[in-house]
Write a protein that holds these residues in place. Structure first.
Motif, PDB file in Angstrom:
ATOM      1  N   PHE A 170      15.412 -57.274 -23.777  1.00 28.42           N
ATOM      2  CA  PHE A 170      16.155 -58.281 -24.518  1.00 28.42           C
ATOM      3  C   PHE A 170      15.767 -58.278 -25.990  1.00 28.42           C
ATOM      4  CE2 PHE A 170      16.581 -60.144 -20.251  1.00 28.42           C
ATOM      5  CZ  PHE A 170      17.946 -60.401 -20.248  1.00 28.42           C
ATOM      6  N   THR A 171      16.775 -58.511 -26.838  1.00 26.46           N
ATOM      7  CA  THR A 171      16.491 -58.774 -28.241  1.00 26.46           C
ATOM      8  C   THR A 171      15.779 -60.115 -28.341  1.00 26.46           C
ATOM      9  OG1 THR A 171      18.646 -59.851 -28.562  1.00 26.46           O
ATOM     10  CG2 THR A 171      18.517 -57.475 -28.968  1.00 26.46           C
ATOM     11  N   THR A 172      15.188 -60.387 -29.494  1.00 27.88           N
ATOM     12  CA  THR A 172      14.325 -61.561 -29.613  1.00 27.88           C
ATOM     13  C   THR A 172      15.082 -62.868 -29.715  1.00 27.88           C
ATOM     14  OG1 THR A 172      14.246 -61.292 -32.015  1.00 27.88           O
ATOM     15  CG2 THR A 172      12.516 -60.224 -30.718  1.00 27.88           C
ATOM     16  N   LEU A 214       3.690 -60.373 -21.027  1.00 30.57           N
ATOM     17  CA  LEU A 214       4.269 -59.132 -20.525  1.00 30.57           C
ATOM     18  C   LEU A 214       5.792 -59.128 -20.444  1.00 30.57           C
ATOM     19  CD1 LEU A 214       1.792 -58.122 -17.671  1.00 30.57           C
ATOM     20  CD2 LEU A 214       1.728 -57.547 -20.101  1.00 30.57           C
ATOM     21  N   PHE A 215       6.438 -60.281 -20.552  1.00 34.99           N
ATOM     22  CA  PHE A 215       7.905 -60.274 -20.579  1.00 34.99           C
ATOM     23  C   PHE A 215       8.408 -59.548 -21.832  1.00 34.99           C
ATOM     24  CE2 PHE A 215       7.201 -63.579 -23.604  1.00 34.99           C
ATOM     25  CZ  PHE A 215       8.317 -63.547 -24.421  1.00 34.99           C
ATOM     26  N   PHE A 216       7.570 -59.495 -22.872  1.00 42.45           N
ATOM     27  CA  PHE A 216       7.888 -58.824 -24.133  1.00 42.45           C
ATOM     28  C   PHE A 216       7.575 -57.337 -23.946  1.00 42.45           C
ATOM     29  CE2 PHE A 216       6.744 -58.934 -28.974  1.00 42.45           C
ATOM     30  CZ  PHE A 216       7.864 -58.175 -29.256  1.00 42.45           C
ATOM     31  N   GLY A 217       8.608 -56.506 -24.010  1.00 43.12           N
ATOM     32  CA  GLY A 217       8.443 -55.090 -23.695  1.00 43.12           C
ATOM     33  C   GLY A 217       7.375 -54.392 -24.515  1.00 43.12           C
ATOM     34  N   SER A 314      11.977 -51.631 -31.895  1.00 47.88           N
ATOM     35  CA  SER A 314      13.009 -52.594 -31.521  1.00 47.88           C
ATOM     36  C   SER A 314      13.395 -52.387 -30.072  1.00 47.88           C
ATOM     37  CB  SER A 314      14.253 -52.433 -32.403  1.00 47.88           C
ATOM     38  OG  SER A 314      14.900 -51.191 -32.153  1.00 47.88           O
ATOM     39  N   SER A 315      13.994 -53.424 -29.495  1.00 50.11           N
ATOM     40  CA  SER A 315      14.545 -53.299 -28.144  1.00 50.11           C
ATOM     41  C   SER A 315      15.659 -52.263 -28.115  1.00 50.11           C
ATOM     42  CB  SER A 315      15.081 -54.649 -27.663  1.00 50.11           C
ATOM     43  OG  SER A 315      14.064 -55.622 -27.628  1.00 50.11           O
ATOM     44  N   LYS A 496       8.288 -64.027 -32.887  1.00 49.30           N
ATOM     45  CA  LYS A 496       8.910 -63.838 -34.191  1.00 49.30           C
ATOM     46  C   LYS A 496       9.326 -65.186 -34.775  1.00 49.30           C
ATOM     47  CE  LYS A 496      10.750 -59.145 -33.725  1.00 49.30           C
ATOM     48  NZ  LYS A 496      11.958 -58.299 -33.873  1.00 49.30           N
ATOM     49  N   LEU A 497       9.412 -65.218 -36.099  1.00 45.48           N
ATOM     50  CA  LEU A 497       9.869 -66.427 -36.765  1.00 45.48           C
ATOM     51  C   LEU A 497      11.266 -66.800 -36.290  1.00 45.48           C
ATOM     52  CD1 LEU A 497       9.391 -68.531 -39.062  1.00 45.48           C
ATOM     53  CD2 LEU A 497      10.590 -66.918 -40.566  1.00 45.48           C
ATOM     54  N   ASP A 498      11.439 -68.059 -35.897  1.00 44.37           N
ATOM     55  CA  ASP A 498      12.737 -68.561 -35.454  1.00 44.37           C
ATOM     56  C   ASP A 498      13.442 -69.179 -36.658  1.00 44.37           C
ATOM     57  OD1 ASP A 498      14.924 -69.791 -34.318  1.00 44.37           O
ATOM     58  OD2 ASP A 498      13.847 -70.438 -32.532  1.00 44.37           O
ATOM     59  N   ARG A 499      14.226 -68.372 -37.343  1.00 42.18           N
ATOM     60  CA  ARG A 499      14.851 -68.838 -38.580  1.00 42.18           C
ATOM     61  C   ARG A 499      15.914 -69.904 -38.313  1.00 42.18           C
ATOM     62  NH1 ARG A 499      13.300 -66.079 -43.005  1.00 42.18           N
ATOM     63  NH2 ARG A 499      12.101 -64.172 -42.623  1.00 42.18           N
TER      64      ARG A 499
END
Length: 509
Positions: A170-172, A214-217, A314-315, A496-499
């Protein structure tokens, strides 16, 4: 590496048994080490449970599961029976889980006591849910521990062809709803050879500690996939990651590789007991997921003395494709191309720009996804074809082939008629001794865009102090119109920053 028909569980996990590593630790966790033989047996038992509940090749299995041996075994089990794996963060809201349930349309969800109530609220009553550490269960929910303990410890591996999708990354979701990037077997195989072995030089002596979950690839691959490819070990722990937790795990397990992100690096450097920590066991610390400000890099070096291997991935392209090299890391650079990739730096018309000029990075390599699931319009923009990914990242390539990150193309601000990269202001502010982390956004004031800085500080710096600090180092139009002090910066589940969340903050006062 040319991907032929194979199975990721057989290649990365079972092969260790064939190579005489059955008794070597694959994972180190709260209850001690888990050997490759024990992990393989648990993987096979869970695989048989998945088959019992009707999982077939190409079906999706969604993991909403805390980090631990069960997470790793369940992931490999789904891979072994030919399913497509997808993973989500364990601290999401019910609304977020509802999105992923609908998006993945998973045949089976694997959950635990931490995620089960919110999954129920999200609406899993018509889906099969396998629960680790089960308590009281409903009719569609089943005790995975009990079922696995009674299942056979062998299961046939389903071979997957190069064109078969085997996993979703998944993308972030930092600028929109997360989208899945589907990957086949060639992506992890190539990334393992090109990056994990070719750049990091992972060996069977390495023990890897991840900061992200670990959910983050990025973390899963570096903890429970790439080390397995060389007979190394990964560290798993279910708790939230904090500087104290990281320091304690380093002291207990003495890892050789720390998988890190700049946000945690900043927190570790700012910790009051940072100077007391012994990190001498670490041969390197990877950094990815967001930009690493040069000043933070210097603070890390001065505090811990552990070499940082900064990179970008990147994913969409599976993992890291540009990276520094151990023994030759350069502060302020994201490094050079990982072997196997080519790159272009292009202008808005797709024309390659000369070295030294800012442009958008296009990366080409055999780990590229085939597109975004369910979003053909965005896929056409990001994936122009030929294993190429239009990343949206602004970079400068120098004559030596080193790349320097300049932010996201969609984050640029036009201030006083001049384009400004927020990252330049952020990197300047992080150089102030009182600033722990910061983010810069554009704010519409009377129809004009002005830079606003959101900062987390540990000292007594004032807004005037920080604006003066920037004004003395950058062009006047890059000085923040406002400096907003916040306790923390909002982050996505990947750190990552949540803009989007930052833009929603009330800055009227």
């Amino acid at each position: 590496m040319q991907a032929t028909q194979l199975n990721l569980a057989s290649h990365f996990l079972d092969r260790n048994l064939d190579l005489g590593r059955s008794d070597r630790p694959a994972l180190l966790g709260p209850t001690g080490p888990t050997s490759y033989a024990d992990l393989a047996a648990l993987t096979n038992r869970i695989g048989n449970v998945l088959l019992e509940f009707g999982v077939r090749p190409g079906d999706r299995v969604l993991l909403a599961l805390s980090d631990g041996v069960e997470f790793v075994a369940a992931w490999y089990a789904a891979q072994k029976v030919g399913a497509i794996t997808a993973e989500v963060y364990t601290f999401l809201t019910a609304k977020d889980y509802a999105y992923f349930l609908d998006y993945t349309d998973a045949t089976v969800i694997i959950a635990d006591s931490l995620t089960l109530d919110r999954l129920r609220e999200a609406g899993v009553q018509d889906r099969t849910v396998l629960v680790v550490g089960a308590g009281e269960l409903r009719s569609n929910e089943h005790d995975l521990d009990a079922l696995a303990s009674g299942a056979e410890s062998t299961v046939d591996a389903v071979l997957r062809a190069e064109g078969d999708v085997v996993l979703w990354k998944f993308t972030t979701g930092s600028t929109g709803a997360p989208k899945a990037c589907p990957h086949g077997v060639r992506s992890p195989l190539n990334s393992h050879e090109w990056y994990a072995r070719g750049v990091l030089g992972l060996t069977e002596d390495d023990i890897v500690l991840p900061v992200p979950k670990l959910f983050f690839g990025y973390a899963r691959d570096l903890t429970a996939l790439f080390p397995f490819g060389v007979g190394g070990a990964g560290i798993v722990f279910p708790e939230r990651t904090t500087p104290e937790r990281v320091f304690a795990l380093i002291a207990r397990h003495r890892p050789t590789v720390l998988v890190n992100v700049p946000t945690m690096m900043a927190a570790m450097v700012a910790h009051p007991l940072a100077a007391d920590q012994d990190l001498s066991c670490l041969r390197l610390c990877t950094s990815a997921g967001e930009a690493l400000p040069p000043e933070l890099h210097r603070k890390w070096d001065n505090t811990f003395g552990v070499e940082v291997i900064d990179g970008i991935g990147s994913s969409e392209a599976y993992h890291i494709y540009i990276s520094n090299r151990p023994g030759a890391a350069s502060t302020g650079s994201i490094g050079s191309l990982v072997p196997g990739y080519t790159a272009r730096v292009v202008d808005p018309d797709g024309v390659e720009v000369p070295d030294g000029e800012v442009g958008t990075l296009e990366i080409t390599g055999a780990t590229a996804a085939s597109g975004y699931v369910g979003d053909p319009a965005k896929s056409a923009t990001t994936f122009p074809g030929g294993d190429t990914v239009h990343t949206g990242d602004l970079v400068v390539r120098d004559p030596d082939g080193e790349f320097h990150y300049r932010g996201r193309a969609d984050d640029l601000l036009k201030v006083s008629g001049i384009w400004v990269a927020p990252s330049e202001i952020e990197h300047c502010l992080i150089g102030h001794p009182d600033v722990v982390e910061c983010a810069v956004l554009g704010h519409n004031r009377d129809g004009l865009i002005r830079p606003y800085a959101f900062v987390v500080v540990t000292g007594e710096a004032t807004e005037d102090d920080l604006r003066r600090f920037v004004r003395e180092r950058l062009s006047p139009h890059k000085t923040p119109e406002r400096v907003v002090f916040v306790a923390t910066l909002p982050r996505t589940t990947n750190g990552k920053l949540d803009r989007r969340a930052l833009r929603a903050l009330d800055v009227s006062s």
